[in-house]
Design a protein around this motif. Structure first.
Motif, PDB file in Angstrom:
ATOM      1  N   ASN A 166      59.095  58.315  13.912  1.00  0.00           N
ATOM      2  CA  ASN A 166      59.124  57.035  13.209  1.00  0.00           C
ATOM      3  C   ASN A 166      58.709  55.984  14.236  1.00  0.00           C
ATOM      4  O   ASN A 166      59.508  55.599  15.096  1.00  0.00           O
ATOM      5  CB  ASN A 166      60.516  56.751  12.651  1.00  0.00           C
ATOM      6  CG  ASN A 166      60.541  55.457  11.848  1.00  0.00           C
ATOM      7  OD1 ASN A 166      59.511  54.829  11.614  1.00  0.00           O
ATOM      8  ND2 ASN A 166      61.722  55.054  11.423  1.00  0.00           N
ATOM      9  N   LYS A 210      62.318  62.889  14.858  1.00  0.00           N
ATOM     10  CA  LYS A 210      63.132  63.593  13.882  1.00  0.00           C
ATOM     11  C   LYS A 210      62.813  65.077  13.930  1.00  0.00           C
ATOM     12  O   LYS A 210      61.644  65.467  13.844  1.00  0.00           O
ATOM     13  CB  LYS A 210      62.908  63.052  12.475  1.00  0.00           C
ATOM     14  CG  LYS A 210      63.843  63.688  11.435  1.00  0.00           C
ATOM     15  CD  LYS A 210      63.737  63.017  10.070  1.00  0.00           C
ATOM     16  CE  LYS A 210      62.560  63.497   9.292  1.00  0.00           C
ATOM     17  NZ  LYS A 210      62.587  63.000   7.884  1.00  0.00           N
ATOM     18  N   GLN A 253      51.786  60.112  19.845  1.00  0.00           N
ATOM     19  CA  GLN A 253      51.444  59.027  18.919  1.00  0.00           C
ATOM     20  C   GLN A 253      50.522  58.042  19.615  1.00  0.00           C
ATOM     21  O   GLN A 253      50.809  57.622  20.740  1.00  0.00           O
ATOM     22  CB  GLN A 253      52.724  58.302  18.466  1.00  0.00           C
ATOM     23  CG  GLN A 253      52.502  57.083  17.582  1.00  0.00           C
ATOM     24  CD  GLN A 253      52.206  57.449  16.138  1.00  0.00           C
ATOM     25  OE1 GLN A 253      52.807  58.356  15.573  1.00  0.00           O
ATOM     26  NE2 GLN A 253      51.284  56.739  15.525  1.00  0.00           N
ATOM     27  N   SER A 268      58.667  65.116  13.575  1.00  0.00           N
ATOM     28  CA  SER A 268      57.959  63.931  13.122  1.00  0.00           C
ATOM     29  C   SER A 268      58.524  62.717  13.864  1.00  0.00           C
ATOM     30  O   SER A 268      59.628  62.780  14.413  1.00  0.00           O
ATOM     31  CB  SER A 268      58.088  63.749  11.615  1.00  0.00           C
ATOM     32  OG  SER A 268      59.449  63.586  11.249  1.00  0.00           O
ATOM     33  N   ILE A 319      55.155  66.101  20.645  1.00  0.00           N
ATOM     34  CA  ILE A 319      54.396  65.286  19.707  1.00  0.00           C
ATOM     35  C   ILE A 319      53.854  64.061  20.424  1.00  0.00           C
ATOM     36  O   ILE A 319      54.423  63.624  21.426  1.00  0.00           O
ATOM     37  CB  ILE A 319      55.282  64.896  18.496  1.00  0.00           C
ATOM     38  CG1 ILE A 319      54.447  64.503  17.287  1.00  0.00           C
ATOM     39  CG2 ILE A 319      56.294  63.837  18.885  1.00  0.00           C
ATOM     40  CD1 ILE A 319      55.240  64.477  15.995  1.00  0.00           C
ATOM     41  N   GLN A 349      49.837  55.483  11.044  1.00  0.00           N
ATOM     42  CA  GLN A 349      50.443  56.675  10.461  1.00  0.00           C
ATOM     43  C   GLN A 349      51.294  57.387  11.500  1.00  0.00           C
ATOM     44  O   GLN A 349      50.862  57.613  12.637  1.00  0.00           O
ATOM     45  CB  GLN A 349      49.361  57.616   9.943  1.00  0.00           C
ATOM     46  CG  GLN A 349      49.902  58.818   9.184  1.00  0.00           C
ATOM     47  CD  GLN A 349      48.793  59.645   8.561  1.00  0.00           C
ATOM     48  OE1 GLN A 349      47.618  59.402   8.794  1.00  0.00           O
ATOM     49  NE2 GLN A 349      49.183  60.627   7.764  1.00  0.00           N
ATOM     50  N   ASN A 350      52.506  57.763  11.096  1.00  0.00           N
ATOM     51  CA  ASN A 350      53.404  58.479  11.994  1.00  0.00           C
ATOM     52  C   ASN A 350      52.918  59.906  12.214  1.00  0.00           C
ATOM     53  O   ASN A 350      52.525  60.596  11.272  1.00  0.00           O
ATOM     54  CB  ASN A 350      54.818  58.501  11.412  1.00  0.00           C
ATOM     55  CG  ASN A 350      55.483  57.143  11.452  1.00  0.00           C
ATOM     56  OD1 ASN A 350      55.270  56.372  12.385  1.00  0.00           O
ATOM     57  ND2 ASN A 350      56.262  56.850  10.447  1.00  0.00           N
ATOM     58  N   THR A 371      53.057  63.893  12.940  1.00  0.00           N
ATOM     59  CA  THR A 371      53.923  65.020  12.546  1.00  0.00           C
ATOM     60  C   THR A 371      53.362  66.304  13.139  1.00  0.00           C
ATOM     61  O   THR A 371      52.146  66.455  13.282  1.00  0.00           O
ATOM     62  CB  THR A 371      54.009  65.180  11.014  1.00  0.00           C
ATOM     63  OG1 THR A 371      52.697  65.466  10.517  1.00  0.00           O
ATOM     64  CG2 THR A 371      54.545  63.921  10.357  1.00  0.00           C
ATOM     65  N   GLU A 372      54.274  67.202  13.523  1.00  0.00           N
ATOM     66  CA  GLU A 372      53.920  68.525  14.034  1.00  0.00           C
ATOM     67  C   GLU A 372      54.954  69.502  13.505  1.00  0.00           C
ATOM     68  O   GLU A 372      56.012  69.683  14.071  1.00  0.00           O
ATOM     69  CB  GLU A 372      53.898  68.550  15.567  1.00  0.00           C
ATOM     70  CG  GLU A 372      52.732  67.869  16.213  1.00  0.00           C
ATOM     71  CD  GLU A 372      51.421  68.618  16.071  1.00  0.00           C
ATOM     72  OE1 GLU A 372      51.454  69.837  15.769  1.00  0.00           O
ATOM     73  OE2 GLU A 372      50.367  67.990  16.253  1.00  0.00           O
TER      74      GLU A 372
END
Lengths: 116, 117
Positions: free
Chosen positions: A67, A78, A51, A65, A49, A57-58, A60-61
């Protein structure tokens, strides 16, 4: 210089449960990229993942996900509904945004074990 | 599409010998990286190429390590002479090298595990 810290050398989780891996970093930049890579015993680093720091916005895949807490310089991963195939070393990594200098700075990794 | 290819997968040598690793990046990727991953640590960048030019080699031990990327495609990393502390996995990665397209994503090969005895 940028540094990346992973304070959990090892983590374990029951299959189908949720686990969170921690990562903190230090930088004076305002814009940058953060990544989680997975390294199974085959040694190949696989992107999990990504970022972008300017996005609130966090990311997600699927079951993965993050934070992302920019002020705290924290970037946790997570994994939901853990599967046996998730067992691997997980590395948090930082990259500056500058074109031509996108080198990754890695943490020391967290070994994740999935308990059947 | 084919991934990043590296060879050999394993290499065992004695100290003071020389060794070379080869990397073939994903087709069309302008940027190529060599990382050293010592057991129990995260990978550390040794050298970064943009096409056939060096962008960053600040952490390459230049007294014993050398790397080249002829014609902006394949690359070789050489160690001469090897020391015990060179035992590690050597990872090659590539990226498109164009910021908007690449989005800073690097794709890794399976690495070469070097043991220096």
């Amino acid at each position: 210089a940028q540094t990346v810290t992973q304070s959990q050398p090892e983590m374990s989780v029951q299959e189908a449960e949720t686990v969170t891996l921690s990562c903190t970093y230090d930088t004076s930049e305002s814009d940058y990229y953060l990544f989680w890579y997975k390294q199974p015993p085959s040694r190949q680093m696989i992107l999990v993942i990504r970022q972008e720091a300017y996005k609130q916005q966090n990311a997600t895949e699927n079951r993965f996900s993050v934070n992302f807490q920019k002020a705290a310089k924290s970037f946790s991963l997570k994994i939901s509904d853990s599967q046996l195939g998730d067992a691997a070393m997980y590395f948090c990594a930082y990259s500056p945004p500058r074109f031509g200098n996108e080198k990754l700075t890695f943490g020391t990794g967290t070994r994740l074990t999935i308990i059947p | 599409e084919a991934g990043v290819a590296q060879s050999p997968r394993y290499k065992i040598i004695e100290k003071r010998q020389s060794v070379a690793f080869w990397c073939n990046p994903i087709s069309g990727h302008a940027t190529l990286y060599w990382y050293q991953q010592i057991l129990g640590q995260g990978p550390k960048l040794l050298i970064q190429f943009q096409n056939n030019g060096v962008v960053d080699d600040s952490q390459l031990p230049k007294d014993r390590f050398s790397a080249e990327r002829l014609k902006g495609v394949d690359s070789t990393l050489k160690i001469q002479p090897a020391k015990l502390e060179d035992s590690a996995v050597y990872l090659c990665a590539s990226s498109l090298g164009q910021l908007q397209l690449a989005k800073n994503i690097q794709y890794f090969g399976a690495g070469t595990r070097l043991s220096v005895l």
